[in-house]
Design an enzyme around this catalytic site. Sequence first.
Site, PDB file in Angstrom:
ATOM      1  N   GLY A 223     -57.676 -40.381  46.019  1.00 59.88           N
ATOM      2  CA  GLY A 223     -58.479 -40.727  45.401  1.00 59.88           C
ATOM      3  C   GLY A 223     -59.855 -40.257  45.892  1.00 59.88           C
ATOM      4  N   ALA A 224     -60.443 -39.364  44.685  1.00 65.42           N
ATOM      5  CA  ALA A 224     -61.728 -38.765  45.187  1.00 65.42           C
ATOM      6  C   ALA A 224     -62.777 -39.269  46.008  1.00 65.42           C
ATOM      7  CB  ALA A 224     -62.356 -38.198  44.195  1.00 65.42           C
TER       8      ALA A 224
ATOM      9  N   TYR B 160     -65.249 -33.753  37.083  1.00 64.46           N
ATOM     10  CA  TYR B 160     -64.931 -33.955  35.785  1.00 64.46           C
ATOM     11  C   TYR B 160     -63.149 -33.629  35.903  1.00 64.46           C
ATOM     12  CZ  TYR B 160     -63.698 -32.829  31.148  1.00 64.46           C
ATOM     13  OH  TYR B 160     -63.121 -32.795  29.844  1.00 64.46           O
TER      14      TYR B 160
ATOM     15  N   ALA C 232     -71.010 -21.928  48.591  1.00 65.93           N
ATOM     16  CA  ALA C 232     -71.957 -22.807  48.018  1.00 65.93           C
ATOM     17  C   ALA C 232     -73.327 -22.530  47.802  1.00 65.93           C
ATOM     18  CB  ALA C 232     -71.700 -24.198  48.572  1.00 65.93           C
TER      19      ALA C 232
ATOM     20  N   GLY D 172     -62.672 -30.202  47.633  1.00 60.73           N
ATOM     21  CA  GLY D 172     -64.200 -30.342  47.109  1.00 60.73           C
ATOM     22  C   GLY D 172     -64.583 -31.853  47.919  1.00 60.73           C
ATOM     23  N   ASP D 173     -63.730 -32.770  47.856  1.00 57.22           N
ATOM     24  CA  ASP D 173     -63.994 -34.068  48.621  1.00 57.22           C
ATOM     25  C   ASP D 173     -64.353 -33.966  50.003  1.00 57.22           C
ATOM     26  OD1 ASP D 173     -63.479 -35.133  46.202  1.00 57.22           O
ATOM     27  OD2 ASP D 173     -61.320 -35.544  46.749  1.00 57.22           O
TER      28      ASP D 173
HETATM   29  O1  KDG Z   1     -60.447 -34.812  44.390  1.00 62.40           O
HETATM   30  C1  KDG Z   1     -59.147 -34.995  44.747  1.00 62.40           C
HETATM   31  C2  KDG Z   1     -58.653 -35.970  43.541  1.00 62.40           C
HETATM   32  O2  KDG Z   1     -58.184 -35.245  42.414  1.00 62.40           O
HETATM   33  C3  KDG Z   1     -57.510 -36.795  43.907  1.00 62.40           C
HETATM   34  O3  KDG Z   1     -57.345 -37.118  45.283  1.00 62.40           O
HETATM   35  C4  KDG Z   1     -57.211 -37.726  42.775  1.00 62.40           C
HETATM   36  O4  KDG Z   1     -59.210 -39.195  42.365  1.00 62.40           O
HETATM   37  C5  KDG Z   1     -58.577 -38.333  41.927  1.00 62.40           C
HETATM   38  C6  KDG Z   1     -58.390 -37.992  40.745  1.00 62.40           C
HETATM   39  O5  KDG Z   1     -58.819 -38.564  40.018  1.00 62.40           O
HETATM   40  O6  KDG Z   1     -58.043 -37.021  40.436  1.00 62.40           O
END
Ligand code: KDG
Length: 309
Positions: free
Chosen positions: A34-35, A166, A225, A250-251
């Site tokens: 999850g981001a 996005y 960047a 990116g996270d």
């Molecule tokens: O940023 C990486 C994410 O793509 C992943 O961990 C899952 O949160 C997520 C998503 O909605 O894509």
Amino acid sequence: MPTVITLGETMALARTTEIGSLRHAASLALGIGGAESNVAVGLQRLGITTSWLGRVGDDPLGERLVRELRGEGLDVRAIVDDDAPTGLMLKERPSAASTAVHYYRRGSAGSRLTTADVPDGWIEGADLLHVTGITPLLSDGAHAAIVASVERAHAAGVPVSFDVNYRSALASPEVAGPILRGVAERATLVFGGADELALLGADAEGGLLTAGVEQVIVKRGPEGAAVVTRTGVTQSPGFVIDPLDTVGAGDAFVAGYLSAFLEGRDTADALVRANACGAMACLVPGDWEAAPTRRELEQFLRGDGGDPV
Ligand code: KDG
């Protein structure tokens, strides 16, 4: 020690263990992703105390993700939703050079986040609130929760970091653009790739700075960047690596940048750290597993794991 708080949806993540279409995969490796929680883990590993809030289903996948995030040392504020399952994400590598993600998250527990889920005092006591553009596109309730959280941070003088992030599977650019811009304009720091920033309107960087954003951080993947502020632009090249899985890079980049920002480092230092964290995250399969600890980061920056471009 600074405290960062973040909220959003974390899902179970099942990924193919070999290159090839999911259509033929014989086995899957189970993890979570999850981001926002990816950023939280990245920050925690770099020594920043981090708290994550989100809804999970009353199911083994929800238990798994809570246990995993707690195992990383996060303060986990999981709201167990009896009426919806934990979301799921499937990840395949159709070829050595490509990754594809499939979501099973419509109506998931994580998408049912509401303003009432965010406890009094939680935001007000933080040093920084981090949110992404994923959550406001999950549901009207989740959108309202993000807007209310950002407003509360403003009222309390807590800086807000926003990563556009996005996801085209969640909303078209036409629907997403105004929603994401509404959140971005209230942030202190905005992160995004050039395409993502373009979603926020023509001359997004200039417009955001005029609206009160202090730093717009443009992620350019392997090319590094740049940070745009009202006084100028700082650029930093990427690191040369052989990427294995770029999802989550990116996270890790955001975690690296925020950790340096909270330590009062200048933008040039913050960019080097962010680029290094982003590069390191690509070296191992999984969305957050390779986010570095401070020791691993220092080793990498000494040249034990990659060379600046
Ligand atoms: O940023 C990486 C994410 O793509 C992943 O961990 C899952 O949160 C997520 C998503 O909605 O894509």
